[in-house]
Design an enzyme around this catalytic site. Structure first.
Site, mmCIF file in Angstrom:
data_model
loop_
_atom_site.group_PDB
_atom_site.id
_atom_site.type_symbol
_atom_site.label_atom_id
_atom_site.label_comp_id
_atom_site.label_asym_id
_atom_site.label_seq_id
_atom_site.Cartn_x
_atom_site.Cartn_y
_atom_site.Cartn_z
ATOM 1 N N HIS A 75 0.834 -1.202 0.000
ATOM 2 C CA HIS A 75 0.000 0.000 0.000
ATOM 3 C C HIS A 75 0.872 1.257 0.000
ATOM 4 C CE1 HIS A 75 -3.802 2.144 1.130
ATOM 5 N NE2 HIS A 75 -2.949 2.995 1.683
ATOM 6 N N GLU A 76 1.825 1.316 0.928
ATOM 7 C CA GLU A 76 2.660 2.517 1.023
ATOM 8 C C GLU A 76 3.595 2.644 -0.175
ATOM 9 O OE1 GLU A 76 1.721 4.648 3.035
ATOM 10 O OE2 GLU A 76 0.489 3.379 4.333
ATOM 11 N N HIS A 88 1.686 4.499 -2.729
ATOM 12 C CA HIS A 88 1.788 5.946 -2.492
ATOM 13 C C HIS A 88 3.167 6.463 -2.917
ATOM 14 C CE1 HIS A 88 -1.988 6.750 -0.478
ATOM 15 N NE2 HIS A 88 -1.768 5.876 0.491
ATOM 16 N N GLU A 122 -4.892 7.831 -2.925
ATOM 17 C CA GLU A 122 -5.372 6.549 -2.405
ATOM 18 C C GLU A 122 -5.627 5.562 -3.543
ATOM 19 O OE1 GLU A 122 -5.168 6.268 0.749
ATOM 20 O OE2 GLU A 122 -6.195 4.392 1.173
#
Lengths: 510, 510
Positions: A268-269, A272, A298
């Site tokens: 997830h990060e 980003h 997101e």
């Protein structure tokens, strides 16, 4: 562009670059605070951050910026290229946000937001909503006043949403969320009533931290994260931060009894982080190169977490690596078994632990409550009851405590209203973008199944990351997918995927 | 203090605190750059630091500070307490330094110092002094002009010295260094001619890095370094830095084939770090709490490194821990054997590798050369020859290359002239302070031999660290030791210690 206009533009750009660099300094300080700083430094760090915030405020509200903007906005748009024009407009937006609010209101908001965090944390610990209620009431009042200053023509809640999700409004969000409610509430009920148990016991056990770290780093690298221009560390809550696109710092946390959580936090990060690393370098330190909205940010993390890493091709390829890393637990597990376990659906009380099917309803509940708080139809004191009622209605679960209900999220305590919708808009964008990727690169799932994720990253670089703030999110979505956000794609994706996984009647397997 | 005077003082203090906090931010950025930052972030970091430097310059030269200072300095000293008066005077000194130099000169100096580093590094790599000479010439010219601006009443070199070692002058340093030359040149000759071989082969071998790190951390802790308000990490060159006294960050480097270097680097930097952690907290963020001079700072690192950790009581206590850490090399080594090996004397070419007997001559050589450069009696082009001649005269060794001679140090390339004397003044202060400690705490060596170093730390806290900038270095030395810097103590210490170690005639064992 005439000479004096060019001089004005260059002078504005210099000021914007200075702000961006000082902002990057703040980013490093925040990262340091969460990851590296010795405990005893907390008090001094708060004072350092306050000094930096005050410098940034001085720089942002310098009347010379206002004068430059007045002169530049008087010029015909044709005197500037698209990128320059975007920088000017972004600067105008920020300048207005920074200068239209009276100092006294800025001060009270800053103070209340800062103290609000401690009040909320204490109220949550004691499970006493009434201790937080007065702060929340005042924050809604102040953010209403604030909205009147920055955008008197808008509904107060819309002005708050706009801060995170530019150009999104209740009017635009409501029909999207209405579709999701209509479709997802029965889908979730079907899944629960169907009662199929997806085996997942192999996800329990002991997973040594150094192995988890090596695994995360390897997958982050496979996704194309550039460790020459970034780092990965440990913090209490995973986040993506750091300086500029040459110094992107992501974090995760490790639990010895759960490798899935940390691995998907890394993914997830990294999503980003790839957005940040993919910014247009020729516009370094200028607004046009910055990420677009919270929802689009997101969409990038969820793209990787859900559309890629929770998908079959990815899991099929990385299963052997996972088995090699945790042989005791995973030897003998099939790709389909892993896919099922990773994608279990389970209505639950806590938003951040929710799966992709139930998550939107957590968000919709908050969106409806925030609307009510700002239009006056909902009183703060009634929040716990309303919250619990909606939880029961949407997800069939009722929080036994406010700690697991209305007090669970940090956002409101810092005055962040209108933030929640971005999570679900992001999920919808991610789904729609993935559909566009499959259309434009038909063999992409074969590439993913071979472990080659670089074409995915490069497609995102080209279509989203490098476009920065050039277009509004709706327009970006139209350019990338051929249409604006369409809830049918997201709903269709969820119904197909989970219909298959849970063997629901009337669902066609993909 | 009258109300308006109080208001002026408070306004000044607020500005000083802001500067201090922004300075701490720079400290964190520098630390981050050396320890943590991904390589690719270098360019952006340089721009972030430039933006911060520019903000700090604006803050430092704000004419309002000048106005406040004019009014405060017009008041009778009796209106302020000693600490406040010190803050006012420190602020005045900084304001003058920041405002008395014309912008054009500041700019040229900054640019040349910054480029000078690269020019020097390249010249050193290629062993071509002539490539660095033009830069060095111009730097001496600019630093002469700079001196004329900031202290027209002083000799240019004195103004440069004063920047690092407040109130020190050639006139004060010359007789001190003359004594050292007179005594140390023959001492070193005696040691070399005596030809005694001190066994040290047990310091060679392979020393696992994790064991070195644990050892260093344990000894740093024993010295009283507070890891709740500090960190220890790895960097290319060991240093002590970080934010303020609640966030002190020391570094070391590890070589697998040499644990002594990293261990003594840890001890040295912990000495610096303890000075910072020991600052008076009631004057946080104000100049009066800051460290006094470079020489006094170095006195603290050298106090621990040489007076404590190279001494017999310390080595006797920690030998078992060292043996436990590196049993293969150190089992069977006696405390006296370790003491001898750690304290070997060997004239060498490189200052940073020199032992405590030969080190002062490296410094004196540089001091004499800097004097010559600034009074015009020495031409830059003649430096290599002069350097090599002095090395031969003072230490009996002649650099075969300029890389190992005049090009070895980074200082001049950044325009730092007058810095070197502080190293040896620091060593002399350390020795004199240690003598005072022994006088005032007669059983201190027994405490050290028992591994209890806290009384040492607390004595330094009380007598030096907490006094900040309250007194000039000479006065501090008088208060702590009963007299100003007296070379006899340093010379006596060296002659006794090394007379014994090398069995020199006419030396009395201690």
């Amino acid at each position: 562009m005439k000479t004096n206009v060019r001089n004005d533009y260059d002078a504005l750009a210099d000021r914007l670059k200075e702000k961006s660099r000082l902002g990057a300094v703040m980013g490093i300080l925040h990262w340091d605070q969460e990851v590296i700083m010795p405990k005893g430094g907390a008090g001094s760090r708060a004072r350092q951050l306050a000094a930096m915030a005050s410098v940034l405020h001085e720089k942002s509200t310098d009347p010379e910026i206002g004068d430059l903007l007045d002169r530049l906005l008087d010029c015909p748009e044709a005197q500037f290229n698209h990128f320059e024009w975007c920088n000017i407009h972004e600067a105008k937006r920020d300048y207005d946000l920074d200068t239209k609010v009276p100092k006294e209101l800025v001060r009270e908001l800053a103070e209340l937001s800062s103290n609000g965090h401690a009040v909320w944390a204490q109220a949550r610990e004691n499970d006493r909503f009434e201790d937080f209620a007065p702060t929340l009431k005042r924050l809604v009042e102040l953010k209403t006043q604030w909205a009147r200053c920055v955008a008197p023509e808008k509904a107060a809640y819309d002005a708050n949403i706009d801060l995170f999700e530019r150009d999104a409004t209740m009017e635009k969000i409501e029909p999207l969320f209405a579709s999701l409610k209509t479709e997802l509430i029965p889908l979730i009920r079907d899944i629960v009533e169907n009662g199929r148990e997806v085996p997942a016991s192999f996800l329990a056990g002991t997973f040594p931290l150094d192995r988890q770290e090596r695994l995360g780093r390897r997958i982050s690298e496979a996704m194309g994260f550039d460790f020459e221009k970034g780092r990965m560390d440990v913090s209490v809550h995973p986040f993506s931060g750091g300086g500029d696109f040459t110094d992107v710092r992501i974090t995760t946390r490790y639990r010895e009894d759960n490798f899935v959580e940390s691995l998907f936090a890394v993914i997830h990060e990294t999503g980003h982080g790839l957005y940040e690393q993919g910014r247009a370098r020729e516009w370094q330190d200028l607004p046009v190169s910055e990420s677009l909205t919270m929802g689009i940010h997101e969409s990038q993390s969820l793209f990787w977490e859900r559309m890629i890493a929770q998908g079959k091709p990815f899991l099929r390829h990385f299963l052997p690596l996972l088995q090699q890393t945790f042989p005791q637990q995973l030897n003998g597990v099939s790709a389909d078994g892993l896919y099922g376990a990773i994608n279990r659906v389970q209505p639950s009380l806590i938003r951040v632990e929710a799966d992709e099917v139930t998550y939107p309803l957590h968000v919709i509940l908050r969106f409806e409550i925030e609307q009510g708080l700002f239009d006056g139809s909902l009183a703060v004191d009634d929040l716990p009851g309303v919250w619990n009622g909606k939880m029961e209605e949407y997800l069939g679960v009722r929080p036994p405590t406010d700690r697991e209900g209305v007090l669970q999220d940090v956002h409101w305590s810092g005055g962040a209203f209108g933030y929640f919708p971005s999570y679900t808009l992001g999920a919808m964008y991610a789904c729609q973008f993935y559909r566009a990727l499959k259309n434009s690169v038909p063999d992409i799932e074969r590439s993913i199944a071979e472990g080659n994720l670089i074409p995915v990253k490069e497609w995102l670089n080209r279509n989203i990351h490098s476009r920065g703030k050039l277009y509004p999110a709706e327009e970006l979505c139209r350019q990338v997918t051929g249409e604006t956000l369409n809830p049918d794609h997201f709903v269709g994706y969820l119904k197909t995927k989970y219909g298959e996984l849970y063997g629901l009647t009337g669902q066609t397997p993909s």
